[in-house]
Design a protein around this motif. Structure first.
Motif, PDB file in Angstrom:
ATOM      1  N   SER A   1     -38.446  -6.916 -30.655  1.00  0.00           N
ATOM      2  CA  SER A   1     -37.599  -8.047 -30.297  1.00  0.00           C
ATOM      3  C   SER A   1     -37.816  -8.408 -28.836  1.00  0.00           C
TER       4      SER A   1
ATOM      5  N   ASP B   1     -28.457 -11.535 -32.346  1.00  0.00           N
ATOM      6  CA  ASP B   1     -29.899 -11.520 -32.562  1.00  0.00           C
ATOM      7  C   ASP B   1     -30.165 -10.917 -33.938  1.00  0.00           C
TER       8      ASP B   1
ATOM      9  N   SER C   1     -33.155 -11.219 -35.516  1.00  0.00           N
ATOM     10  CA  SER C   1     -34.602 -11.374 -35.661  1.00  0.00           C
ATOM     11  C   SER C   1     -35.233 -10.306 -36.536  1.00  0.00           C
TER      12      SER C   1
ATOM     13  N   ASP D   1     -43.517 -12.751 -36.797  1.00  0.00           N
ATOM     14  CA  ASP D   1     -42.605 -12.034 -35.907  1.00  0.00           C
ATOM     15  C   ASP D   1     -42.500 -12.690 -34.540  1.00  0.00           C
TER      16      ASP D   1
ATOM     17  N   HIS E   1     -38.199 -15.883 -33.524  1.00  0.00           N
ATOM     18  CA  HIS E   1     -36.952 -15.143 -33.383  1.00  0.00           C
ATOM     19  C   HIS E   1     -35.797 -15.957 -33.955  1.00  0.00           C
ATOM     20  N   ASP E   2     -34.741 -15.259 -34.350  1.00  0.00           N
ATOM     21  CA  ASP E   2     -33.609 -15.874 -35.033  1.00  0.00           C
ATOM     22  C   ASP E   2     -32.328 -15.484 -34.309  1.00  0.00           C
TER      23      ASP E   2
ATOM     24  N   ALA F   1     -36.988 -16.993 -26.454  1.00  0.00           N
ATOM     25  CA  ALA F   1     -35.749 -16.353 -26.898  1.00  0.00           C
ATOM     26  C   ALA F   1     -34.859 -15.899 -25.736  1.00  0.00           C
TER      27      ALA F   1
END
Length: 376
Positions: free
Chosen positions: A8, A52, A54, A140, A143-144, A203
């Motif tokens: 991350s 986060d 992700s 990857d 990011h979410d 991010a």
């Protein structure tokens, strides 16, 4: 963290907040911070919180066979998912048993992004894609960041034109703080919320910007375990923690039906042919248990694995529990014998607690889903 192979971009932010970055789906994830989980739960229920998420597997399926691949592999009618629309779907094996859930985003005529849970749906799709005209890209770099809560829309409206008009389970390509993002009106909290998909390089700036500019609205960072509290109230299952992979049958292989999990709504009415469809239909009415709620006496939360008893025998097991200081209720999700999965059925809890309880319909919070689907 021995199994972690995904990184991350926000790892240092999480460490600074007190996280040790425990593994989830191969990524170091902030399960907890040094802050109080009750404060994080309250922020998302009353203001907004930033998480986060992700660690979810984000995979692009692109090409002329992408739609047919997802059509057979999932429970939804993919032809009805147009660009800008998304849908929650489940994936079954040939025995008609649940193996994964996912959100499917259509990003173009022959392009989809699928956000997989922690099951093996991604691996199943990779095998199915062999020999077809479909490219599979595990992404990857994407990011979410999940901004959830009643004030999430008020914050985003200051920075993203048109966000108030974005319907539930729709997404748009836009910019946030001058960074390219895809914002989806989805989440895993039962609240009105948004997921912000961004490049890894962007991010940290987006994370910092939301927390800095949203401080006046009471937006705070929230750790992954806060989702457990929220999902209990909102009837959101988390593979494998509510499944027979964690609570195996004595004489049967792991695997639960959609009827048992209460996820049969994920099968589109127009859908007849998908992996496991015949077995799925055959197993209707043959439920061995049901996912159901439990309302406990007192002001303490139960623990996963605590057992439920009635009529002198064990009739269920708690899979996730929480106590809400907002509602003053101790609640849980449970796997329960079918005859006892009825509103008001008396129960006893044994294990970390020894208290009386009743079976309770799910969800506990916002049963008509008015919050997450609100307009304007």
């Amino acid at each position: 963290m021995a199994n972690s192979w995904r990184i991350s971009a926000l790892a240092e932010r999480h460490r600074a907040l007190g996280s040790k970055l425990e593994d989830w789906s191969g990524m170091g994830t902030a399960w907890t911070y040094s802050s109080d989980l009750a404060d994080e739960h309250e922020a998302i229920r009353t203001r907004a919180g930033l998480m986060d998420v992700s660690g979810l597997k984000k995979v692009h399926y692109v090409g002329p066979h992408a739609e047919s691949l997802l059509e057979y592999a999932t429970s939804r009618d993919i032809s009805k998912v147009y660009p800008g629309k998304s849908v929650y779907a489940t994936m079954l094996n040939e025995a008609g048993k649940f193996v994964d859930d996912c959100v499917i985003y259509r990003t173009g005529p022959n392009a989809f992004m699928v956000v997989h849970g922690s099951g093996n749906g991604y691996e199943m799709l990779v095998r199915s894609a062999q020999g077809r005209q479909v490219a599979v890209l595990f992404d990857d770099d994407l990011h979410d960041l999940s901004l959830q809560g009643p004030l999430a829309v008020d914050f985003l409206a200051e920075h993203v034109p048109g966000i108030r008009e974005l319907p539930y389970f729709h997404h748009l390509q836009t910019k946030l703080f001058d960074r390219p993002v895809m914002i989806s009106r989805t989440g895993y909290t039962g609240e009105r919320g948004y997921e912000i998909f961004c490049k890894a390089a962007d991010a940290p700036a987006i994370w910092d910007g939301i927390l800095e500019k949203g401080k006046g609205l009471g937006i705070i960072p929230c750790a992954f375990t806060a989702l457990d509290w929220l999902r209990v109230e909102s009837y959101l299952l988390f593979f494998p923690y509510d499944n027979s992979e964690m609570y195996p049958f004595a004489d049967q292989a792991a695997g639960d039906t959609l009827w048992e999990l209460g996820l049969d709504f994920t099968v589109s009415p127009t859908k007849s042919d998908f992996r496991g469809a015949n077995e799925h239909r055959r197993l209707q009415g043959k439920e061995r248990f049901k996912i159901f709620g439990v309302l406990l006496d007192g002001d303490k939360a139960a623990e996963a694995g605590d057992t439920l008893w009635a009529d002198g025998k064990q009739v269920g097991v708690i899979t996730c529990a929480m106590y809400s200081r907002l509602s003053g209720k101790s609640m849980a999700i449970a796997r329960m014998d079918v005859p006892y999965a009825e509103q008001g059925a008396p129960l006893e809890v044994k294990g970390s607690l020894a208290v009386n309880a009743i079976a309770h319909t799910l969800p506990f919070d916002d049963p008509e889903k008015k919050k997450r689907t609100a307009k304007g």
